[in-house]
Design a protein around this motif. Sequence first.
Motif, short mmCIF file in Angstrom:
data_model
loop_
_atom_site.label_atom_id
_atom_site.label_comp_id
_atom_site.label_asym_id
_atom_site.label_seq_id
_atom_site.Cartn_x
_atom_site.Cartn_y
_atom_site.Cartn_z
N CYS A 153 56.00 46.62 65.08
CA CYS A 153 56.92 46.56 63.79
C CYS A 153 58.17 46.51 64.23
O CYS A 153 59.30 45.82 63.78
CB CYS A 153 56.34 47.54 62.95
N PHE A 154 58.73 47.67 65.17
CA PHE A 154 59.99 48.06 65.59
C PHE A 154 60.57 46.74 66.44
O PHE A 154 61.65 46.26 66.14
CB PHE A 154 60.18 49.28 66.18
N SER A 155 59.58 46.14 67.19
CA SER A 155 60.20 45.05 68.17
C SER A 155 60.44 43.75 67.37
O SER A 155 61.30 43.31 67.53
CB SER A 155 58.95 44.79 69.05
N PHE A 156 59.76 43.56 66.31
CA PHE A 156 59.90 42.24 65.46
C PHE A 156 61.06 42.53 64.59
O PHE A 156 61.85 41.53 64.40
CB PHE A 156 58.65 42.35 64.59
N LEU A 157 61.21 43.77 64.22
CA LEU A 157 62.66 44.13 63.58
C LEU A 157 63.97 43.83 64.16
O LEU A 157 64.91 43.36 63.66
CB LEU A 157 62.61 45.45 62.87
N ILE A 158 63.90 44.43 65.45
CA ILE A 158 65.18 44.19 66.31
C ILE A 158 65.16 42.89 66.99
O ILE A 158 66.19 42.83 67.71
CB ILE A 158 65.27 45.53 67.10
N ALA A 159 64.16 42.22 67.11
CA ALA A 159 64.20 40.84 67.79
C ALA A 159 65.44 40.10 67.38
O ALA A 159 66.09 39.79 68.56
CB ALA A 159 62.87 40.23 67.58
N PRO A 160 65.81 39.65 66.28
CA PRO A 160 66.85 38.70 66.03
C PRO A 160 68.12 39.39 66.85
O PRO A 160 69.10 38.68 67.32
CB PRO A 160 67.10 38.74 64.39
N THR A 161 68.46 40.70 66.39
CA THR A 161 69.74 41.24 67.05
C THR A 161 69.63 41.54 68.55
O THR A 161 70.60 41.28 69.25
CB THR A 161 69.88 42.65 66.28
N PHE A 162 68.44 41.64 69.14
CA PHE A 162 68.17 41.95 70.66
C PHE A 162 68.48 40.99 71.23
O PHE A 162 69.00 41.06 72.55
CB PHE A 162 66.82 42.60 70.64
N THR A 163 67.97 39.81 70.93
CA THR A 163 68.29 38.66 71.74
C THR A 163 69.71 38.26 71.66
O THR A 163 70.23 37.76 72.89
CB THR A 163 67.50 37.34 70.99
N GLU A 164 70.25 38.32 70.91
CA GLU A 164 71.82 38.09 71.12
C GLU A 164 72.52 39.15 72.04
O GLU A 164 73.39 38.79 72.75
CB GLU A 164 72.56 38.01 69.74
N ALA A 165 72.14 40.34 71.94
CA ALA A 165 72.71 41.36 72.56
C ALA A 165 72.42 41.32 74.19
O ALA A 165 73.34 41.61 74.93
CB ALA A 165 71.95 42.88 72.05
N VAL A 166 71.45 40.45 74.69
CA VAL A 166 71.08 40.35 75.85
C VAL A 166 71.60 39.31 76.65
O VAL A 166 71.43 38.87 77.43
CB VAL A 166 69.46 40.71 76.12
N GLY A 167 72.20 38.37 75.51
CA GLY A 167 72.69 37.26 76.24
C GLY A 167 71.77 35.89 75.80
O GLY A 167 72.33 34.92 76.29
N TYR A 168 71.11 35.98 75.08
CA TYR A 168 70.04 34.65 75.00
C TYR A 168 70.71 34.16 73.58
O TYR A 168 71.42 34.62 72.77
CB TYR A 168 68.58 35.08 74.65
N ASP A 169 70.04 32.74 73.64
CA ASP A 169 70.76 32.15 72.18
C ASP A 169 70.24 32.62 70.90
O ASP A 169 69.00 33.20 70.93
CB ASP A 169 70.25 30.75 72.29
N PRO A 170 70.83 32.63 69.93
CA PRO A 170 70.52 33.16 68.52
C PRO A 170 68.95 32.71 68.01
O PRO A 170 68.72 31.42 68.43
CB PRO A 170 71.59 33.00 67.68
#
Length: 476
Positions: A97-114
Motif C-alpha cells: 500500500c505504501f509503495s503504491f501511494l508513493i509511486a507517482p512521487t517516487f518515479t519523478e524523484a529518481v529521474g524517471y518520466d512522470p
Amino acid sequence: MCVAFCPRNLDRLQQKLPPTRFATAAAFRSDRYPDPPNFVARRFKKSSSIHMSNQFDISKPVFDLLSFRSIRGDAVVRYDSLNQSEPLRITLFGLVCFSFLIAPTFTEAVGYDPMTMPTVVGSIFGALVSGGLFVRECSRRASQLSRIEKELNAEWLPIRLPTNRFAETPYSKPVTLKELRNSKISQQPPRLIAICGDQSKLQEALSSLAVYAQRLNQSSTYVVAISTDGSSSKDWQTLEEKSVYQSWLADAYQPQLWRDYFRELSEDDGDTSFRWFGLTARGQSWGSGEGEIPQWLQVFGQFLRPIDFLDDDTPTKVTKDSAKQELLQNLRSFYKALTTGDEDGVTSIYSAFPSAEVTEVTAAGGRIDSWTECLAEGARPSGMKISGADATIFSDTEAYTTVVEFPANTGLDSASLLAVQKWTRVDKDDSWKLQLHQTIPWSLETKAQGTLRCDCRGCVALTRGPERRTFGGIIG
C-alpha cells in the motif's frame, strides 16, 4: 588428681580439636575463611530480583501498533506463536500500500518520466486494494488479541470443584482456573462451561445439562453457574433427583469476580439474561454466546468429546426407580426394533405427536425419510451395540435417556455416537412414549460432521456446513 577441665588437660583438648571449632572473627577474615555472609545484602539482593522480575513481567500491557491499542504482553506472545504467517501478511500489505501511494512521487524523484494518468489511477486503485487488505488483517489481529487477552484474564477466576458423595464438604478448596490445569491438582485438565444469568435461565440451562451428566464426566467437563439476581445454587437445581448435579456442577468462588468478568466480555450491554462461554483443557475458548441456551448435543459432538476411547460393554446404571426402569426397558426395545428392522415395533414405541425439532428441519426445506426407508435392508444399523444408558426424569410427563451407540461394519474400531431420547406421557399412570431420537458422532479423535433427528414420521439428517473462521473474542 586432675579433673577433665584442668588447665593441663584443656591444652591437650585444644590441640586435638579441629581448628574450626575455635575459629574467631579474625579467622573469618583470613584466606581460609571468607567474609561472613551479609544477610542484609542477601535480603536486598532478593528483593531487588523480585523487583526486576516485575519489570520483565510479560503480562504487563504493551502498545500494539498494528491493532493500535494497549494489550497484555503475554497475549501478543501467544498470538505470535499461533499465527506466524499473519503478521507477515500484515507487513506485506502495508508495504505494498505504501509503495503504491508513493509511486507517482517516487518515479519523478529518481529521474524517471512522470506517470501517466492511467498508471496513476492504477496506483491509487492498488493502494486502495492493498490498504483494504491491510485494514482487514489488522482488524482480525485486534479481534484475536482481544480473545486471547480475555482467555488469559479468565485464568485468575476462582472455582471450587465438587467432591464425591463420601467427602465431608461438598466442594474442594478454591483454586484458580490456571491452577486447575496444574497436573498436581487434576490428573486430567478439565474443560469448563461457565454460564451467567437470572434464575429462570440458569434453571433451564442446568436442567438441560443434567441430561448429559454421565457424558460430562466422560468428557471431563465442569459447569460453573453465576447468578445475576442473587439466587443460589439450591434455587437452580429444580430436578427432584439432586444427585444428578453433584459430579459436574462446580461452585463459583467469589461470584462477584465472575460477574465482573462477564460484564467486561461485551463492549455493549447486549442480552444480559443469559451468557455463556466454554474453555478447553488448555484454557482456550471454544465457544460463547448470549441470549439463547446452546444445543448441547451439537456442542458435545464438536467440542466436548470423550477424553478416552469408549467401551461397548459399559453397563447400564442400576436403579430402583420404577419410572427409570420402564424408560430403560423401552429404550432397549427401541434399539432391538431399530436394528432388526421391526417397523411395527418402532411405531408402537413412538408417540403419535410430531416433534418440533424435526418439524423445524422440514419447514426449512429438509427431506424426511420414512421409517420404511430407514429400516430397509442395508439402511438400518444392523448389529449396532449400545452401552452406558442412563435416564433423567424432569417431571411426571417428561424424561430423557442417553446412550452411546457402536455401529457395526463401519471400518473404524473407535466409531461411536452419542444418542439422546426425549420421552413423554399424558400422566404418571400412562406409559412412556418416545417423542424424539437424536444422535451425533461422539468419539475421541474426530469432530462430528452431522446429526440425525427422528420422530414418528421418520428421520432427517443435518450435515455440518463449511466452518467459518471467526476472530471474535469470548462473547463479543
